[in-house]
Design a protein around this motif. Structure first.
Motif: not given
Length: 112
Positions: A48-50, A53-54, A59-61, A85-88
């Motif tokens: 959720x947090x990563x 932040x991304x 500019x998308x969810x 983080x890379x996966x997300x």
């Protein structure tokens, strides 16, 4: 200075592979954090947090089904939080503004 390592610096100092004076300069307030594979309960919060932040930079969810949390909690995470983080980020690029389910995860992250 905040520094991190996967090495046991006390052992490295004893073996002469790390300078003792530098070790004591850096070791003011040590924080031991177990690897992600030892704390699968952190996966939902980190996802959720990563993603949040991304969201700002991309500019998308991105949203995840509950099954994704369960699936990723059973993965051993050799790359630790950086791998997550890379996966997300990869999922956000591919599935912008969508909900990710287990079938959308790369095969290596699936238990099946």
């Amino acid at each position: 200075i905040i520094a991190a390592t996967h090495c046991d610096l006390e052992v490295a100092v004893a073996e002469g592979r790390f300078r003792e004076d530098l070790y004591y300069r850096l070791n003011v307030f040590p924080i031991a954090l177990p690897p992600l594979r030892e704390r699968p309960g952190d996966i939902p919060l980190l996802l959720t947090e990563i993603a949040q932040r991304l969201r700002q930079s991309h500019h998308c969810s991105l949203h995840f089904t509950p099954e994704v949390y369960t699936e990723l909690a059973s993965y051993p995470w050799p790359g630790n939080v950086r791998e997550l983080a890379n996966l997300i980020e990869r999922l956000m690029v591919i599935y912008a503004d969508e909900t990710v389910d287990v079938e959308k995860l790369p095969q290596k992250y699936r238990n099946k």
